[in-house]
Design a protein around this motif. Structure first.
Motif, PDB file in Angstrom:
ATOM      1  N   GLU A 177       0.166   4.703  -9.129  1.00  0.00           N
ATOM      2  CA  GLU A 177      -0.477   5.856  -9.765  1.00  0.00           C
ATOM      3  C   GLU A 177      -0.961   6.795  -8.675  1.00  0.00           C
ATOM      4  OE1 GLU A 177      -3.224   3.400 -11.966  1.00  0.00           O
ATOM      5  OE2 GLU A 177      -2.283   4.004 -13.855  1.00  0.00           O
ATOM      6  N   TYR A 178      -0.416   7.991  -8.673  1.00  0.00           N
ATOM      7  CA  TYR A 178      -0.722   8.951  -7.612  1.00  0.00           C
ATOM      8  C   TYR A 178      -1.112  10.285  -8.239  1.00  0.00           C
ATOM      9  CZ  TYR A 178       2.449   5.522  -5.518  1.00  0.00           C
ATOM     10  OH  TYR A 178       3.065   4.368  -5.143  1.00  0.00           O
ATOM     11  N   TYR A 220      -9.020  14.056 -10.273  1.00  0.00           N
ATOM     12  CA  TYR A 220      -8.977  12.720 -10.877  1.00  0.00           C
ATOM     13  C   TYR A 220      -7.636  12.419 -11.525  1.00  0.00           C
ATOM     14  CZ  TYR A 220     -13.972  13.463 -10.380  1.00  0.00           C
ATOM     15  OH  TYR A 220     -15.217  13.734  -9.881  1.00  0.00           O
ATOM     16  N   LEU A 231      -4.123  11.222 -12.263  1.00  0.00           N
ATOM     17  CA  LEU A 231      -3.203  10.262 -11.644  1.00  0.00           C
ATOM     18  C   LEU A 231      -2.011  10.085 -12.573  1.00  0.00           C
ATOM     19  CD1 LEU A 231      -5.588   7.420 -10.404  1.00  0.00           C
ATOM     20  CD2 LEU A 231      -4.445   9.156  -9.011  1.00  0.00           C
ATOM     21  N   TYR A 267      -4.645  14.002  -1.535  1.00  0.00           N
ATOM     22  CA  TYR A 267      -5.196  12.731  -1.984  1.00  0.00           C
ATOM     23  C   TYR A 267      -6.166  12.221  -0.939  1.00  0.00           C
ATOM     24  CZ  TYR A 267      -2.354  10.162   1.391  1.00  0.00           C
ATOM     25  OH  TYR A 267      -1.808   9.691   2.541  1.00  0.00           O
ATOM     26  N   CYS A 268      -6.999  11.342  -1.357  1.00  0.00           N
ATOM     27  CA  CYS A 268      -7.917  10.699  -0.418  1.00  0.00           C
ATOM     28  C   CYS A 268      -8.153   9.302  -0.957  1.00  0.00           C
ATOM     29  CB  CYS A 268      -9.226  11.474  -0.332  1.00  0.00           C
ATOM     30  SG  CYS A 268     -10.430  10.702   0.749  1.00  0.00           S
ATOM     31  N   ASP A 269      -7.221   8.407  -0.677  1.00  0.00           N
ATOM     32  CA  ASP A 269      -7.370   7.035  -1.176  1.00  0.00           C
ATOM     33  C   ASP A 269      -7.923   6.125  -0.093  1.00  0.00           C
ATOM     34  OD1 ASP A 269      -5.290   6.619   0.507  1.00  0.00           O
ATOM     35  OD2 ASP A 269      -3.798   6.175  -1.040  1.00  0.00           O
ATOM     36  N   ASP A 270      -7.972   4.852  -0.368  1.00  0.00           N
ATOM     37  CA  ASP A 270      -8.570   3.888   0.564  1.00  0.00           C
ATOM     38  C   ASP A 270      -7.932   3.951   1.943  1.00  0.00           C
ATOM     39  OD1 ASP A 270      -9.856   3.258  -1.667  1.00  0.00           O
ATOM     40  OD2 ASP A 270      -8.860   1.328  -2.018  1.00  0.00           O
ATOM     41  N   CYS A 311      -9.597  12.065   5.509  1.00  0.00           N
ATOM     42  CA  CYS A 311     -10.070  12.892   4.417  1.00  0.00           C
ATOM     43  C   CYS A 311     -11.010  13.981   4.953  1.00  0.00           C
ATOM     44  CB  CYS A 311     -10.776  12.040   3.367  1.00  0.00           C
ATOM     45  SG  CYS A 311      -9.654  10.920   2.530  1.00  0.00           S
ATOM     46  N   TRP A 341      -7.023  17.635   3.506  1.00  0.00           N
ATOM     47  CA  TRP A 341      -6.696  16.306   3.014  1.00  0.00           C
ATOM     48  C   TRP A 341      -5.215  16.015   3.202  1.00  0.00           C
ATOM     49  CZ3 TRP A 341      -9.297  14.777  -2.271  1.00  0.00           C
ATOM     50  CH2 TRP A 341     -10.663  14.543  -2.036  1.00  0.00           C
ATOM     51  N   HIS A 360       0.597  14.091  -0.748  1.00  0.00           N
ATOM     52  CA  HIS A 360       1.825  13.447  -1.197  1.00  0.00           C
ATOM     53  C   HIS A 360       2.832  14.538  -1.494  1.00  0.00           C
ATOM     54  CE1 HIS A 360      -0.227   9.750  -1.443  1.00  0.00           C
ATOM     55  NE2 HIS A 360      -0.864   9.966  -2.584  1.00  0.00           N
ATOM     56  N   TYR A 413       4.962   9.218  -0.304  1.00  0.00           N
ATOM     57  CA  TYR A 413       3.542   8.976  -0.051  1.00  0.00           C
ATOM     58  C   TYR A 413       3.193   9.586   1.299  1.00  0.00           C
ATOM     59  CZ  TYR A 413      -0.807   6.298   0.022  1.00  0.00           C
ATOM     60  OH  TYR A 413      -2.124   5.921   0.048  1.00  0.00           O
TER      61      TYR A 413
END
Lengths: 729, 372
Positions: free
Chosen positions: A354-355, A513, A515, A654-657, A665, A670, A673, A694
């Protein structure tokens, strides 16, 4: 003389002799009464036990169905694996002969004649190397002398032939042929086909009831091997036989029930296109990673779908895994390595990942804005390089000023200038879609009256849902993600904060938010290409039963069952024979909840509406302009393409883990993708292709070329098929 | 001795019963082979022994048993030498040395020893018939028996020692031993037996397997279905599944599928009960009882003490071995390894019993000194 004889005669004492007679009588009476007890009174119990002694139910394994691609190319089949086995009871009597056989078998297989003790041998699982031949056979002999003991598993065909030739010299030694799943296309289709594994301990009872034999039969662990397990596995046969004390079969007690082989499955995948897509994706990833001198792009997805019938033609994910390595058993170190990889190679990221979809999501906003009359088709929208919004979290909130930047800002701070609706799509103007989604009423500068009421978040949710977002598609693959379209309520619950105008702006361009799975993205594109008709995406073309007949099968996407007739019409659809399953037509089926919005606040009217076909057509034209207009996002890639292409790109921040951990980030910079979505031919679309990379960066320049190459391959393959006289895809 | 011999008193009923039992035994052994190639030869061997045994009956019947009693010294000596030899030289088979292997056949002197002991005791009680039946008389008889029996005990072969002990006790009983002496002896025997069982290794006079047998009988482990109780359990299953009419000759699943172990020897009664049902079991018991009663008839008719004691001893031998074997089969007593007389496979055992029957016939033939 006579008297002396009678004198010598023995005179039995009457009572002493009588006592002996009594003892005889009592003894045999006791024994006989015991006999009566055992044979007459307890007879049935003992007979049951005798029957239990000699009765053995044997499960006859059913062969698993073969998986083909749409052209009959084999993706999964059953290969023979050869095991060298010894039946202890069939070995010769003479110890010297046995020793000779052991020595000769050892020379061929490399298993030592003696190794370890019998006690140690008990600790080894079947096929695991360690114990010597003597220990293995001795152990087997003590358990079931007529059962084959596996001395060496998975030997080469040459060894198998050598052993087979010597069966006359080696009584008791033979070759056992064990079916083993073989995947000729290996990792190319692993994410779709999946792999097999042993029956999990917690499901043993369930499977046993279905006639499976734990520790022998294997079941699907992922991909269609899992989702179509019921169809592929067939049904094990059953023989009830009489055995002797050594376990040797004497005869059938009941009429044997023969095994029903599993059905074969034809997938919608075209392996050629799949290979081309993989090559394009890997080529692009390697190019950029080499260019940057680091692993910049860590994963990617390419999907190709026929928008008219929902058939998936290619579904490539990177990284993936080699399912042939799981064929015999699942190697712990390999599985560990895969499951700990942060890129999730074991998951099919095309449906599980989920992106943020970024600008490809603008199709939803565009649909809603034009259909709701937020904008008219020829209205000119002012699109500067950035907007400054007074962000309010509640009506009385005085608000904070916050800039919203268009992607063109870095190159041209003035932005795109004056744009009409279609050009907003063609150029993918963020500012335009901010305005369409959130309106201009809260702007700190500029014309607040331009678009007084935007689409707003609740209606946006409805239009996105209508294109396939925020719900699993129901494809016949396990592990599908839901995706997410936020709502004010969602934000309050999950973020503890009120919804703001800025959130609507961000969501309008598919960020924040929002995704989506790559499959949802391609579904939205396919729906637009197919004039608003959302087709059920499917990976199964048809199912062929053991009599080579195409059977009618329905798939229930909720509980993953396959039935011979539709169950629940909402979630059950026909997967074989291949027919297009329309989920809904947004121009005809009222699936969109109607809202009455004022000042950014919306209320349900309780009615449902459809999308005007004119809106769909306009968006198609906008997507076409992205290719034909020299400023269009896909102009560079598809302007020279022999077939008319339309599409949409996406660059999703995006700014994921992972990004957080790498401290990437940074505000305003940022990581992004890369998305591209395109379909062709424009007039009568037969293929939609989506690529996702990605951390790929700009959509048009990274994902775009991948889609271009796959599109190229698609029409190349089509022309080959036409030249060969085969009906194209 | 043979000249002028009248066969008028020859007990053809006894012979008939013995022939019937033996023939039935051969037929049952044939069924009990159950495809086991190692046992294929047993039928023809048993048949050969039976035929030889038949000849032995007539031969021994023709000879006056008094001649054997006269030869008691060399007989005793030769028997003792044979038993000592088997103790010293025989190779261990199935945990105990009990056979001489001669020309591929296993000869078991112990079986013969039981007949010899009957003869020795018969002579002893005839000689001492007019002496007081006191402790000295009793101990002398024990010494006579013990001289041979100790070598059997050393083999070790407890079952046959018990058989001999029972023969001795029953003979002493009929010869008028006092009840008080019996009580004292029984008490002593019980004490010795208990200590033998309870004294732990390595001081126990009992071999480990003997103790184990007693213990598995007394305290069977419910979980040990493949352990020591396996054979007994399978025997019970075989007998029980036979029902009233049996499963038919050659159709007993326990026997034919070889779940029943040692089915041609120790557990042949189970095989019979399975294939011929309760009828078969009863017939075996009836035939055995008939043979015993005919032997006792000979004992009562005998012209002298030794004749009575020979016939009586043979009756006790057949009774005790038969009862114990059947008792083991129906799991009333611990596994002993004693064969079922005339039925179980075993050349030496069959020949010895035939020899005994020959002696009984010899007794009954001569129960009157003169015929008019």
């Amino acid at each position: 003389m006579t008297s002396s004889v009678s004198d010598n005669k023995f005179h039995f004492s009457f009572w002493r002799l009588t006592l002996f007679y009594v003892v005889i009588f009592i003894t045999f009476t006791v024994l006989l009464s015991r006999l009566v007890t055992l044979q007459v009174i307890e007879g049935e119990t003992w007979t049951d036990q005798a029957v239990e002694n000699f009765t053995r139910a044997i499960s006859v394994p059913a062969s698993r169905g073969i998986i083909y691609d749409r052209n009959g190319y084999i993706l999964a089949r059953n290969d023979a694996s050869y095991n060298v086995v010894i039946v202890p009871a069939n070995l010769p009597d003479d110890d010297a002969d046995i020793q000779r056989i052991y020595r000769e078998v050892s020379a061929i297989t490399g298993v030592p004649v003696n190794s370890g003790t019998l006690e140690e041998a008990k600790l080894f699982a079947e096929c695991v190397e360690g114990p010597g031949i003597t220990q293995l056979v001795e152990l087997g002999d003590s358990l079931a002398p007529y059962s084959a003991v596996k001395v060496k598993c998975n030997v080469s065909q040459d060894v198998a032939r050598l052993v087979s030739e010597r069966t006359m010299d080696w009584p008791g030694v033979s070759i056992e042929i064990e079916p083993m799943r073989d995947y000729p296309t290996g990792s190319l289709t692993a994410n779709v086909v999946g792999f097999l594994g042993p029956i999990p301990a917690n499901l043993e009872d369930e499977y046993r009831n279905l006639g499976f034999v734990p520790r022998r039969d294997k079941v699907g662990y992922s991909g269609v091997e899992l989702s179509l397990q019921d169809v592929l596995s067939g049904r094990n046969g059953r023989r009830v036989v009489q055995v002797d004390v050594a376990g040797k079969e004497i005869r059938n007690i009941q009429a044997p029930v023969s095994a029903i082989p599993g059905s074969n499955i034809v997938l919608t995948i075209d392996t050629r296109l799949q290979a081309a897509a993989e090559a394009a994706l890997l080529g692009e990833i390697n190019f950029w990673n080499t260019y940057f001198g680091e692993v910049r792009i860590s994963s990617g997805v390419v999907i190709a779908i026929n928008p008219q019938n929902g058939e998936i033609l290619a579904m490539v994910t990177y990284p993936t895994y080699e399912n042939n390595r799981m064929a015999r058993f699942i190697p712990a170190y390999y599985y560990e390595q895969l499951s700990q990889d942060p890129r999730h190679p074991l998951l099919n990221n095309a449906i599980s990942g989920e992106y943020p979809p970024g600008s490809v999501f603008k199709l939803s906003t565009a649909n809603g804005a034009l259909n709701e009359g937020v904008v008219t088709i020829n209205q000119v929208i002012d699109t500067p390089g950035q907007l400054v919004l007074t962000e309010k979290f509640s009506p009385s909130d005085p608000g904070l000023e916050r800039p919203f930047v268009d992607w063109i800002y870095d190159d041209n701070p003035d932005g795109f200038g004056q744009l009409t609706f279609k050009y907003c799509i063609a150029y993918s103007s963020n500012v335009c879609f901010y305005k369409l989604g959130g309106g201009t009423a809260s702007l700190a500068q500029g014309n607040r009256e331009e678009i007084p009421e935007g689409l707003n978040i609740q209606p946006l949710y409805e239009y996105a849902r209508a294109l396939g977002y925020a719900q699993p598609s129901g494809i016949e693959l396990p592990g599908e993600g839901n995706g997410l379209i936020p709502s004010p309520q969602w934000k309050r619950i999950n973020k503890g904060e009120n919804w703001s105008t800025g959130d609507t702006y961000i969501a309008s361009v598919g960020q924040g938010y929002v995704l989506a799975t790559p499959l949802q993205v391609i579904m939205s594109g396919a729906t637009m290409a197919n004039d608003g008709k959302l087709m059920q995406p499917t990976i199964v073309h048809e199912i062929i039963d053991e009599n080579s007949k195409v059977v009618e099968k329905w798939f229930n996407s909720e509980d993953f069952t396959i039935t011979n007739a539709p169950t629940d019409l909402d979630v059950s659809y026909q997967i074989s024979p291949s027919i297009p399953n329309l989920k809904w037509d947004i121009t005809e089926t009222p699936v969109i909840k109607d809202y009455d919005c004022e000042g950014g606040y919306c209320e349900e009217t309780g009615e449902y509406k459809t999308v005007d076909p004119f809106v769909v057509r306009s968006i198609q034209e906008g997507m076409r302009l992205a290719v034909t207009d020299s400023q269009g996002t896909l102009y560079k890639i598809f302007s020279d393409f022999p077939v008319a292409v339309a599409g949409k790109t996406g660059t999703a921040e995006y700014c994921d883990d992972v990004a957080l951990a790498n401290n990437r980030c940074q505000y305003g910079a940022w990581p992004t993708h890369s998305w591209t979505l395109a379909y062709a031919p424009y007039e009568d679309p037969e293929v939609v292709i989506a690529a996702f990379l990605y951390n790929g960066g700009e959509g048009a320049s990274v994902a775009g070329p991948v889609v271009g190459l796959v599109m190229d391959a698609y029409f190349e393959i089509k022309s080959i098929d036409i030249a060969r006289g085969v009906e194209g895809n | 001795m043979i000249r002028g011999l009248s066969w008028r008193h020859f007990d053809f009923w006894l012979l008939g019963a013995v022939v019937l039992a033996t023939a039935f035994g051969v037929a049952m052994i044939r069924s009990a082979i159950a495809g086991n190639e190692e046992l294929l030869l047993t039928v023809s061997r048993q048949t050969q022994f039976a035929l030889i045994g038949l000849g032995v009956i007539f031969l021994i019947a023709a000879i006056d048993y008094k001649y054997w009693l006269a030869l008691y010294r060399p007989m005793y000596l030769v028997m003792m030498i044979l038993l000592i030899m088997i103790y010293i030289s025989a190779q261990p088979q199935f945990g105990a040395a009990r056979w001489f292997q001669v020309a591929g056949l296993f000869i078991q002197p112990t079986e013969l020893a039981k007949i010899v002991i009957i003869l020795i005791l018969a002579r002893y009680f005839e000689k001492t018939q007019n002496e007081p039946k006191d402790l000295r008389w009793l101990i002398s008889s024990i010494v006579w028996v013990g001289g041979l029996t100790m070598w059997i005990l050393l083999q070790p072969n407890l079952s046959n020692v018990i058989v001999i002990g029972v023969i001795w006790a029953m003979m002493v009983w009929q010869n008028g031993v006092q009840v008080r002496t019996i009580v004292i002896l029984a008490f002593l025997a019980a004490l010795i037996g208990l200590t033998a069982i309870l004294i732990p290794e390595p001081y126990s006079p009992l071999e480990e397997y003997q103790r184990a047998r007693v213990f598995t009988f007394l305290f069977p482990d419910p979980n040990a279905s493949y352990g020591a109780t396996y054979n007994v359990l399978q025997a019970l299953v075989a007998i029980g599944s036979g029902g009233f009419w049996g499963q038919g000759y050659g159709h007993g699943t326990q026997t034919q599928l070889r779940f029943l172990k040692v089915r041609h020897t120790d557990f042949i009664f189970s095989a019979v009960s399975e294939e011929f049902g309760m009828i078969g079991g009863v017939v075996i018991v009836v035939v055995l009882v008939f043979i015993i009663l005919r032997c006792l008839r000979a004992a009562r008719l005998a012209r002298d003490v030794s004749g009575s004691m020979i016939a009586y001893g043979v009756a006790v031998l057949i009774f005790f071995q038969g009862a114990v074997n059947i008792g083991v089969n129906v799991n009333l007593i611990p596994v002993s390894g004693l064969p079922l007389p005339f039925i179980s496979y075993g050349g030496s055992g069959l020949l010895s019993l035939m020899l005994g029957i020959g002696l009984v016939e010899s007794v009954v033939l001569r129960h009157r000194q003169l015929e008019f």
